[in-house]
Design an enzyme around this catalytic site. Structure first.
Site, PDB file in Angstrom:
ATOM      1  N   HIS A  78       0.828  -1.211   0.000  1.00  0.00           N
ATOM      2  CA  HIS A  78       0.000   0.000   0.000  1.00  0.00           C
ATOM      3  C   HIS A  78       0.861   1.260   0.000  1.00  0.00           C
ATOM      4  O   HIS A  78       0.459   2.286  -0.555  1.00  0.00           O
ATOM      5  CB  HIS A  78      -0.976  -0.002   1.184  1.00  0.00           C
ATOM      6  CG  HIS A  78      -0.336  -0.099   2.531  1.00  0.00           C
ATOM      7  ND1 HIS A  78       0.209  -1.261   3.011  1.00  0.00           N
ATOM      8  CD2 HIS A  78      -0.147   0.839   3.509  1.00  0.00           C
ATOM      9  CE1 HIS A  78       0.693  -1.065   4.226  1.00  0.00           C
ATOM     10  NE2 HIS A  78       0.490   0.209   4.547  1.00  0.00           N
ATOM     11  N   CYS A 162     -31.113  -3.074  -8.393  1.00  0.00           N
ATOM     12  CA  CYS A 162     -32.122  -3.686  -7.524  1.00  0.00           C
ATOM     13  C   CYS A 162     -33.539  -3.405  -8.010  1.00  0.00           C
ATOM     14  O   CYS A 162     -34.506  -3.689  -7.294  1.00  0.00           O
ATOM     15  CB  CYS A 162     -31.940  -3.173  -6.105  1.00  0.00           C
ATOM     16  SG  CYS A 162     -32.058  -1.372  -5.958  1.00  0.00           S
TER      17      CYS A 162
END
Length: 418
Positions: A78, A162
């Site tokens: 990272h 959805c």
């Protein structure tokens, strides 16, 4: 974006939202713009978008949580990624990743990366409408606006996966690419972004007008509306609430996301729309290519026979009111006004006519852009010319990408002060 992202090092991260299926489109678009791209995907995101697809499109391995502490790497992944990147784009940003980010939770590769990176971050959120409207999510989202390195791109309204119709759809990849180019233009050496237009309301006009001859024929011009739209988006990315009054545009629909768009195709409709909203604006940016003449009376109910067309066109014309001059006469002393003048001729002619227009129209700044020079002006990615202002100010503006010019003009308006 005509090279604005060429060579830029961009990390694209996908979280666990169904909108991750669009992330490959974003990666592909960035590669086409010449960016160097590396991809990160969360564990839940990898269930929605293929890491293999992201690796193939980016031409680099797609990195996941399991890669974070690879013993073959001499440095934490990272940290290496944070130091490599010029820009981090999180698209989509889920509610879970948003919560970890704003609360400083570094669990996982992306979470650690978000805390370690010092470059600008574009955050394109996406989720179900009820989730987006939840007070906890809204509190977390509002906290992103306090970070000077972050440009939050709120979700858009539409049909969601959805089956609900509401706010939650991730910003279109084309809009994200536009925001990425804008970010690279305005970030300072510390990765901080300008928010000098936050809390301001900006009124922008863009595109040509259409003046009808009959129900079929019309008079218009070659303006694409690109300059005005990019001015509007540049102001939005810098924090402004933007009303865009526009004629017919030739720009991607995605470039209109986040703007309050008010279609006004004729000069009369545009005049009404602008005058209604001028008093609420802190700045008015008049970029529309408004027609100079129109029919006094046009028959919009039928098409004129070809034999009658020439006879009809030989009479019954009137001059269109000068909208920039009307706005200049009505503005308050606190309101800034930017005008555009599309002119032809050599520099001496441009400056002479530009000074006359600046004095007559009452604007703070006038951008005089020649339309008879190759590869700039109407229907082009580039624009340049002369910027005229108070105190006999004259500045030559080289032809640059219109998004770069948009930020330059916003800088100069900000420098005028309140």
């Amino acid at each position: 974006m005509a090279g604005l992202l060429q060579g830029q090092r961009v990390i694209v991260a996908a979280c666990g939202s169904i909108a991750a299926v669009k992330t490959p489109l974003l990666v592909s678009a960035l590669i086409k713009e010449g960016a160097q791209v590396r991809c990160v995907v969360t564990s839940s995101g990898s269930q929605l978008v293929s890491p293999v697809a992201l690796a193939c499109l980016s031409r680099n391995p797609c990195l996941q949580d399991a890669d974070q502490w690879d013993p073959s790497r001499p440095r934490p992944l990272h940290i290496e990624l944070a130091e490599w990147a010029d820009l981090l784009i999180v698209a989509p940003l889920s509610a879970s990743s948003l919560a970890r980010w704003v609360h400083g939770d570094g669990q996982g590769l992306l979470a650690s990366l978000l805390l370690a990176c010092e470059c600008p971050v574009l955050a394109a959120s996406a989720m179900n409408t009820a989730m987006w409207q939840h007070p906890a999510v809204q509190r977390n989202w509002s906290r992103l606006h306090d970070d000077p390195r972050v440009l939050p791109l709120a979700p858009q309204a539409g049909l969601l996966a959805c089956d609900r119709v509401g706010t939650g759809r991730m910003a279109d990849p084309e809009c994200i690419v536009l925001a990425a180019a804008s970010t690279m233009l305005q970030a300072d050496s510390e990765g901080k972004l300008r928010s000098d237009w936050r809390g301001k309301r900006v009124l922008v006009s863009a595109g040509p007008t259409r003046e009808p001859l009959d129900s079929v024929r019309l008079i218009s011009n070659r303006s694409s509306g690109r300059m005005g739209v990019l001015l509007a988006q540049a102001a939005r990315f810098r924090g402004a609430d933007v009303d865009l009054v526009h004629g017919p545009l030739t720009v991607p629909d995605a470039w209109l996301e986040g703007l309050h768009c008010l279609p006004a195709f004729s000069s009369a409709a545009m005049e009404v729309c602008l005058l209604e909203r001028q008093s609420r604006a802190d700045a008015v940016l008049m970029c529309a290519a408004v027609a100079d003449v129109r029919r006094e009376r046009s028959d919009n109910s039928s098409k004129l026979p070809k034999g009658e067309l020439m006879e009809t066109m030989a009479q019954g014309w009137e001059q269109v009111p000068d909208l920039l001059q009307s706005l200049g006469a009505r503005r308050s002393s606190q309101q800034h006004l930017l005008g555009f003048a599309a002119l032809a001729g050599d520099d001496e002619t441009l400056l002479r006519r530009g000074r006359e227009k600046l004095q007559a129209k009452g604007c703070d700044l006038l951008m005089v852009n020649p339309v008879d020079r190759p590869d700039q002006g109407l229907d082009s990615d580039l624009n340049g010319g002369w910027l005229l202002g108070p105190g006999e100010r004259e500045e030559a503006i080289p032809a640059v990408h219109k998004l770069a010019l948009a930020h330059d003009l916003l800088d100069r308006l900000s420098q005028l002060g309140d």
